[in-house]
Design a protein around this motif. Structure first.
Motif, mmCIF file in Angstrom:
data_model
loop_
_atom_site.group_PDB
_atom_site.id
_atom_site.type_symbol
_atom_site.label_atom_id
_atom_site.label_comp_id
_atom_site.label_asym_id
_atom_site.label_seq_id
_atom_site.Cartn_x
_atom_site.Cartn_y
_atom_site.Cartn_z
ATOM 1 N N LEU A 163 -17.820 -10.076 -7.559
ATOM 2 C CA LEU A 163 -18.574 -8.958 -7.534
ATOM 3 C C LEU A 163 -19.176 -8.517 -6.281
ATOM 4 O O LEU A 163 -20.328 -8.482 -5.785
ATOM 5 C CB LEU A 163 -19.776 -9.211 -8.455
ATOM 6 N N THR A 164 -18.113 -8.637 -5.308
ATOM 7 C CA THR A 164 -18.545 -7.951 -3.960
ATOM 8 C C THR A 164 -17.736 -6.699 -3.609
ATOM 9 O O THR A 164 -16.332 -6.713 -3.682
ATOM 10 C CB THR A 164 -18.054 -9.247 -3.031
ATOM 11 N N LEU A 165 -18.390 -5.711 -3.068
ATOM 12 C CA LEU A 165 -17.733 -4.694 -2.317
ATOM 13 C C LEU A 165 -17.894 -4.811 -1.106
ATOM 14 O O LEU A 165 -18.869 -5.209 -0.317
ATOM 15 C CB LEU A 165 -18.170 -3.330 -3.137
ATOM 16 N N VAL A 186 -19.528 2.717 -8.305
ATOM 17 C CA VAL A 186 -20.053 2.297 -6.946
ATOM 18 C C VAL A 186 -18.649 1.791 -6.101
ATOM 19 O O VAL A 186 -17.818 1.306 -6.667
ATOM 20 C CB VAL A 186 -21.124 1.201 -6.918
ATOM 21 N N THR A 187 -18.736 2.591 -4.976
ATOM 22 C CA THR A 187 -17.537 2.085 -4.195
ATOM 23 C C THR A 187 -17.997 1.777 -2.837
ATOM 24 O O THR A 187 -18.921 1.756 -2.295
ATOM 25 C CB THR A 187 -16.695 3.637 -3.881
ATOM 26 N N GLY A 188 -16.964 0.825 -2.151
ATOM 27 C CA GLY A 188 -17.157 0.227 -1.030
ATOM 28 C C GLY A 188 -16.028 1.199 -0.202
ATOM 29 O O GLY A 188 -14.775 1.064 -0.471
ATOM 30 N N GLY A 193 -13.011 -0.578 -0.099
ATOM 31 C CA GLY A 193 -13.543 -1.820 -0.198
ATOM 32 C C GLY A 193 -13.879 -2.227 -1.689
ATOM 33 O O GLY A 193 -14.781 -3.037 -1.874
ATOM 34 N N GLY A 194 -13.221 -1.559 -2.615
ATOM 35 C CA GLY A 194 -13.213 -1.950 -4.142
ATOM 36 C C GLY A 194 -14.396 -1.013 -4.848
ATOM 37 O O GLY A 194 -14.853 -0.126 -4.251
ATOM 38 N N THR A 195 -14.153 -0.729 -5.993
ATOM 39 C CA THR A 195 -14.766 -0.042 -6.862
ATOM 40 C C THR A 195 -15.443 -0.746 -8.209
ATOM 41 O O THR A 195 -15.062 -1.806 -8.595
ATOM 42 C CB THR A 195 -14.097 1.131 -7.450
ATOM 43 N N LEU A 196 -16.698 -0.614 -8.431
ATOM 44 C CA LEU A 196 -17.407 -1.120 -9.708
ATOM 45 C C LEU A 196 -18.011 -0.289 -10.555
ATOM 46 O O LEU A 196 -18.882 0.457 -9.978
ATOM 47 C CB LEU A 196 -18.470 -2.174 -8.661
ATOM 48 N N ASP A 197 -17.674 -0.279 -11.792
ATOM 49 C CA ASP A 197 -18.216 0.655 -12.796
ATOM 50 C C ASP A 197 -19.338 -0.186 -13.476
ATOM 51 O O ASP A 197 -18.895 -1.384 -14.034
ATOM 52 C CB ASP A 197 -17.163 1.086 -13.807
ATOM 53 N N ARG A 211 -10.905 -4.814 -7.165
ATOM 54 C CA ARG A 211 -10.984 -5.693 -5.880
ATOM 55 C C ARG A 211 -10.324 -4.805 -4.731
ATOM 56 O O ARG A 211 -9.373 -4.009 -4.842
ATOM 57 C CB ARG A 211 -10.460 -6.963 -5.907
ATOM 58 N N ALA A 212 -11.061 -4.885 -3.514
ATOM 59 C CA ALA A 212 -10.430 -4.461 -2.152
ATOM 60 C C ALA A 212 -9.107 -5.137 -1.843
ATOM 61 O O ALA A 212 -8.721 -6.011 -2.257
ATOM 62 C CB ALA A 212 -11.630 -4.696 -1.156
#
Length: 247
Positions: A163-165, A186-188, A193-197, A211-212
């Motif tokens: 769980l790292t962006l 949320v995006t990095g 750099g990855g995305t997290l819903d 993952r990135a």
């Protein structure tokens, strides 16, 4: 038929028009509220990206259990996971390079179960295959495989690593997951750099991670849903007693 006095008729018409206007106004206000993507949610969609990430990490850490499924790419190798994890153990399957094996951890004890073909490829011969195939093989804690595979069964270690962006965080709108649950993304670094819903319903758990660097995609479910991990029967278990064949 009795004619209504003119003054009364005028007052009645005015009252009717006023009521109609009030109803129309209420409908308009209701319609505006319906367009709010955060209406009826847990409210995290209104927060800055870094606050959303912090809240979803805290929710994941506090959860007693989780199921994760998808792919993880590490050290040039792709692993397909379907794991159920909790604080004192985990169970599930891992597929890599066409071979599938089952992992089971109870406390500090780790077991690996695979068919004879898996072991014959790992050993380079049929020496161990007949003994280990189809059995829960207890992995010695000093074995290199123990550290490698126990990480797939450790909720805290796995989630902390996944769980790292990376890069600058930002929100990327409201979405839904495969089950229709509303999420905020949320995006990095704009996705590089990855995305997290993150769930907008109930507890703000992470639901989907990309993952990135094309390092895999995972879905998270069954947050807080308990399950049982039991030590396999002795008839199904082999204590190899030495370093496992390289896999």
């Amino acid at each position: 038929m009795t004619a209504m006095p003119r003054g009364r008729a005028r007052r009645t018409a005015l009252l009717t028009a006023t009521c109609a206007l009030a109803v129309t106004g209420a409908m308009v206000l209701s319609g505006c509220g319906g367009d709010d993507p955060d209406a009826g949610t847990n409210g995290v969609g209104k927060l800055p990206a870094d606050r959303i990430e912090a809240k979803t990490r805290a929710a994941a850490e506090a959860a007693s259990a989780v199921r994760l499924a998808g792919t993880v790419v590490t050290s040039g190798r792709t692993y397909r996971l379907d794991m159920r994890l909790k604080d004192d153990g985990g169970t599930g399957s891992v597929t890599s390079q066409g071979a599938t094996f089952k992992l089971l951890r109870i406390g500090e004890e780790l077991y690996l179960k695979a068919d004879a073909d898996f072991w014959s490829h790992a050993d380079g011969s049929d020496g161990a295959a007949g003994k280990l195939g189809g059995k829960y093989v207890k992995v010695p804690q000093g074995d290199p495989s123990y550290k490698k595979f126990s990480g797939f069964t450790d909720k805290d270690v796995l989630l902390d690593g996944l769980l790292t962006l990376h890069g600058t965080l930002a929100t990327d709108g409201h979405h839904t997951d495969g089950t229709g649950t509303r999420t905020v993304r949320v995006t990095g670094d704009k996705g590089a750099g990855g995305t997290l819903d993150v769930s907008l319903e109930g507890t703000p758990y992470p639901l989907r991670l990309v993952r990135a660097g094309d390092a895999g995609t995972l879905r998270f479910s069954d947050w807080g849903r308990n399950f049982t991990v039991e030590e396999p029967a002795k008839s199904e278990t082999v204590d190899y007693g030495r370093q496992l064949p390289a896999s």
